[in-house]
Write a protein that holds these residues in place. Structure first.
Motif, mmCIF file in Angstrom:
data_model
loop_
_atom_site.group_PDB
_atom_site.id
_atom_site.type_symbol
_atom_site.label_atom_id
_atom_site.label_comp_id
_atom_site.label_asym_id
_atom_site.label_seq_id
_atom_site.Cartn_x
_atom_site.Cartn_y
_atom_site.Cartn_z
ATOM 1 N N GLU A 11 40.217 31.501 35.326
ATOM 2 C CA GLU A 11 38.861 31.134 34.904
ATOM 3 C C GLU A 11 38.535 31.714 33.540
ATOM 4 N N ARG B 215 26.902 28.963 39.374
ATOM 5 C CA ARG B 215 28.011 28.042 39.083
ATOM 6 C C ARG B 215 27.615 26.589 39.332
ATOM 7 N N ILE C 233 33.131 27.577 36.302
ATOM 8 C CA ILE C 233 34.112 28.670 36.259
ATOM 9 C C ILE C 233 33.458 30.013 35.954
ATOM 10 N N HIS D 36 43.331 33.718 40.200
ATOM 11 C CA HIS D 36 42.355 32.699 39.799
ATOM 12 C C HIS D 36 41.270 33.243 38.870
ATOM 13 N N PRO D 37 40.723 34.433 39.102
ATOM 14 C CA PRO D 37 39.712 34.928 38.155
ATOM 15 C C PRO D 37 40.219 34.985 36.721
ATOM 16 N N SER E 186 38.042 26.684 41.725
ATOM 17 C CA SER E 186 36.762 27.397 41.812
ATOM 18 C C SER E 186 35.865 26.766 42.868
#
Length: 489
Positions: A395, A431, A421, A391-392, A477
């Motif tokens: 993003e 965020r 993100i 996932h990072p 996220s």
């Protein structure tokens, strides 16, 4: 399994594949790099103030700021238990060099080596600031010496291997065509290549923008904000921060002797002080009754610049009992260094595991592509799977697409997407665009509201395809933030 653990696992797999080849030590070094401090290169045009900014970030006058031969060599500054300078020649074994410190900066004796004979210098220095980051000082882009300028290109935009830097601080006095050319070369939209997500722009020597006036930093902030909002600049760097580098360096190394000398100027009547500080020439030569020699005045001028002298005199005039610590704090606040450190913390250091994993995966992708061996195809597949599923990285990929203008929509929606993100920092309050002291309940409520909002956007058939893909990443996220808030603290 964390992203770092997954990256370490595939590196171990690759080491087995390349066992007994010249590439094995390189892969071992890449794996060790995962546990090392983040590597941040400081780049920019000649005379942009790179070494000065490095000294300010370290809080010590280590890097030479004159035009000596060592400023033409890529130099690494890292923490260690001893004071040492090592040269890494283009040919032959590394060798330890003699050095001394004149007026603070390290002066290195190359021991008969020519500048073009040395690939890089490594300065090991016990330093609290260097425990979390290794800083790389690079020669100036656009140097009259083509070979000198090429060193920075070879470090940050190599043709046949990964860049040794995890992130870049790029200094500019204005956006020159050479800056754009360099940053575009550093940029790539794939997460496994360098991209603007790991580059920050610094409007350096910001005090000179206002010709040394006391409101110079305010003018610089307006220019930096305009650059940060420019679509072309946003494709190249995450943000642009104004910093008066000389003032920042001096503030971190200020002495009581210098404060006593500055106080003499601050004690003058305002009109006389203004006349004295009209120009550098007048400051050095006028008012002999001030009790400062020309050598002392030239030293102050080189340390503070006209902006720093005017600002220090004004501050001391209103605080007659200020110590070096007091003045240092005021000058640091006004130099812009604190703002830069905050951005470095949120955009680089909080993401250090992601950035280092990304650098390692880039190394693996390059090696499996250029030097295939039995088993390397499986390694390449594992690298691709991590990049696609982590996932990072998703993003970072969306953030790059937003900055490149591929994901479009209403300005408010795109801005919220960027923040969700991690475009303005990875902390949950950043965020969600809440204050740092927001309660867990406030953070949870905001995260749940954002989750619902972005789920609807992702599922809406009228949402453009690119935005729908980005919305699904934003949903993930939000789910990550909610899960993090639910964990016991």
């Amino acid at each position: 399994m964390s992203l770092t653990d997954r990256t370490r696992s595939v590196l171990t797999q690759a080491i087995d594949v390349y066992r007994g080849t010249p590439y094995e030590p390189r892969l071992v070094a890449v794996r060790e790099r995962l546990d090392a401090p983040l590597r941040v290169a400081i780049a920019g045009r000649v005379k942009a103030g790179k070494s000065t900014l490095l000294n300010a970030l370290v809080g010590d006058r280590l890097a030479p700021t004159d035009a000596g031969e060592c400023t033409r060599i890529v130099t690494w500054y890292e923490d260690g238990h001893t004071y040492r300078v090592m040269a890494w020649p283009n040919q032959g074994e590394p060798r330890q060099l003699r050095f001394d410190r004149e007026d603070g900066a390290i002066e290195v004796d190359l021991g008969g080596l020519g500048v073009d004979d040395v690939a890089q210098l490594t300065v090991t220095w016990p330093s609290q600031a260097l425990r979390t980051v290794t800083l790389i000082d690079t020669p100036g882009i656009g140097s009259l010496s083509e070979r000198t300028a090429q060193r920075s290109w070879e470090l940050l935009v190599p043709d046949d291997e990964e860049t040794p830097a995890d992130a870049v601080i790029y200094l500019m006095r204005h956006l020159h065509s050479n800056d754009v050319e360099f940053l575009r070369a550093f940029h790539d939209v794939e997460v496994s290549r360098p991209n603007p997500v790991n580059a920050i722009g610094v409007l350096s020597r910001a005090d000179e923008i206002g010709v040394g006036r006391l409101d110079a930093l305010a003018s610089a902030r307006r220019i930096a904000a305009r650059l940060s909002g420019d679509a072309n600049v946003r494709r190249l760097v995450q943000s642009v921060v104004p910093v008066a580098g000389l003032l920042a360096e001096t503030a971190t190394t200020l002495t009581e002797v210098e404060v006593a000398q500055l106080r003499r100027i601050g004690e003058l009547p305002v009109r006389e002080a203004e006349q004295l500080l009209l120009s550098a020439d007048r400051f050095v030569k006028a008012m002999p009754e001030l009790g400062l020699t020309s050598i002392e005045r030239e030293a102050l001028l080189s340390r503070f610049g006209m902006f720093g002298l005017r600002l220090s005199a004004a501050l001391l005039r209103h605080s007659a009992t200020a110590t070096a610590t007091d003045l240092s704090r005021e000058l640091l606040d006004r130099s812009g260094l604190a703002d830069l450190r905050e951005i470095l913390g949120s955009l680089f250091f909080e993401r250090r595991d992601v950035l280092k994993s990304r650098s390692a995966l880039l190394a693996l992708a390059d090696m499996t592509r250029s030097v295939p061996r039995p088993g390397s195809e499986a390694v390449a597949g594992a690298v691709e799977e991590i990049i696609a599923s982590a996932h990072p990285f998703n993003e970072l990929r969306v953030l790059s697409s937003v900055r490149a203008g591929w994901v479009t929509g209403k300005p408010a929606v795109v801005t919220e997407l960027e923040q969700l993100i991690g475009g303005a920092g990875g902390a949950i309050h950043q965020r969600l665009r809440l204050s740092p002291d927001a309660s867990a309940a406030e953070l949870g409520a905001a995260a749940n509201e954002a989750l619902v909002r972005w789920q609807r956007r992702a599922e809406n058939p009228l949402t453009a395809h690119e935005m729908a893909v980005a919305a699904r990443v934003a949903v993930r996220s939000c789910e990550g933030m909610i899960a993090s808030l639910a964990r016991p603290r």
